[in-house]
Design an enzyme around this catalytic site. Sequence first.
Site, PDB file in Angstrom:
ATOM      1  N   GLU A   1     -13.035  57.909  56.989  1.00  0.00           N
ATOM      2  CA  GLU A   1     -13.718  56.636  57.259  1.00  0.00           C
ATOM      3  C   GLU A   1     -15.185  56.834  57.653  1.00  0.00           C
ATOM      4  O   GLU A   1     -15.842  55.896  58.099  1.00  0.00           O
ATOM      5  CB  GLU A   1     -12.980  55.870  58.366  1.00  0.00           C
ATOM      6  CG  GLU A   1     -11.575  55.466  57.956  1.00  0.00           C
ATOM      7  CD  GLU A   1     -10.918  54.505  58.936  1.00  0.00           C
ATOM      8  OE1 GLU A   1     -11.516  54.193  59.991  1.00  0.00           O
ATOM      9  OE2 GLU A   1      -9.798  54.072  58.647  1.00  0.00           O
TER      10      GLU A   1
ATOM     11  N   LYS B   1      -4.624  43.314  56.496  1.00  0.00           N
ATOM     12  CA  LYS B   1      -4.889  44.206  55.364  1.00  0.00           C
ATOM     13  C   LYS B   1      -4.081  43.638  54.213  1.00  0.00           C
ATOM     14  O   LYS B   1      -2.844  43.683  54.241  1.00  0.00           O
ATOM     15  CB  LYS B   1      -4.419  45.625  55.684  1.00  0.00           C
ATOM     16  CG  LYS B   1      -5.187  46.314  56.820  1.00  0.00           C
ATOM     17  CD  LYS B   1      -4.454  47.557  57.287  1.00  0.00           C
ATOM     18  CE  LYS B   1      -5.335  48.413  58.209  1.00  0.00           C
ATOM     19  NZ  LYS B   1      -4.547  49.442  58.915  1.00  0.00           N
TER      20      LYS B   1
END
Length: 417
Positions: free
Chosen positions: A200, A332
């Site tokens: 990330e 999500k």
Amino acid sequence: MSTVIEDVIARKVFNSRGEETIEVDVITNSGFGRASAPAGKSRGKAEVVYFPPGGVDEAIKKVEELIAPELVGLNADFQEEIDRTLHEIDSTKDFRVLGGNTAFAVSLANAEAAANSYGIPLFQYLGGYAARELPYPLGNVISGGSHVGGRAPDIQEFLVLPAGAESFSEAAEANIRVHRKVGEFLKRKDKLFNFGKSDEGAWTANITNLEALEILARACEEVSNEVNFNCSLGIDLAASTLWNGKTKKYVYQREGKELDSGEQLEFVRQIVEKYHLAYVEDPFHEEDYESFAELTRKLKGCLVCGDDLFVSNNERLIHGAKMRAGNAIIIKVNQVGTLTDAVETIEAAKRAGYIPVISHRSGDTCDWHIAHLAVAFKCPIIKAGVVEGARIAKINELIRVEEFLGDRAKMAELPIV
Ligand code: PGA
Ligand code: ZN
């Protein structure tokens, strides 16, 4: 102008971790949409199945043989019908026939194709004229837990939330400053630190949880003074990855300690108070609604967010909301498959007084759709990382949306309860 679907094309591409994933194009009479699916590493058990048993190759076949023949001729702006059709073709609750990621890519590409056919941005197509609020970017600065291979903190993510920013671009820049400063502090602390980053784009360093919090707190304080607004801290414990179901303990490997649920609650409560955390995600494992509720009762001024707990699933949210387990929910889309499923959960969250936090996955692509979903559905926070290509794709798209809205743009309301 027509939104009648002419073709649906699927191909194999790669995510930011180099894993295979699916990309789908939806072509209408007068428009085009393209979406590719992300993938998580610390997945909730109740998430949909990403791909059928034959992986992406089988998913592509399913698009060609089952999905495209059903969708061609339908109107792309009938999103619910498209998503219902995907459910009907699949017929399982967890999308194991088509793959949840297959459904995700078709569903999002379809929404974009409809917007594109009308010649308007996706956020306006989905949210209408009133969609003009920009989310606060919640970004990962230091990585640990299952997102790092070597020695690192046991907590998965140390996050920054620029809660006082007055525009999205200022907020994004503040996060970048914090990230940069943390890198400098880590180098000062450990000469062996070589500016390594996780999937990330967050720093990976050989430090403890508390050292990470100290460094992040100092960076947030300095940047807050520089930019003249408040940058707060957050964490994602991803506690299901720490939980040992047999011994009923949270295992902090690096620190050599094991905590039962009560001790875990006390540990989290203490760090929230000491570091004035504005956001705590998954402080308990994915079936422990009770501890979520207890922590939520005990904390003031901090969002308690469920990710693996709710997996963006409406039923799990409704169950948790009855007992006030948490006050925020990670959304999500690929945890549930289609846009319609995700929107239902977002709406249920708002009705229950939960803050919807739209989120990337650790393995992601340069797909920018979640940026538009945040604005369209008024999600006050987007969790999308600070740096790294797949993260910056979402951040930069929001900078463009802010520019497009001009004087009408405003920051979302961020109720830190
Ligand atoms: P992921 O985790 O690896 O499943 O995307 C990110 C998160 O836990 O928020
Ligand atoms: Zn999480």
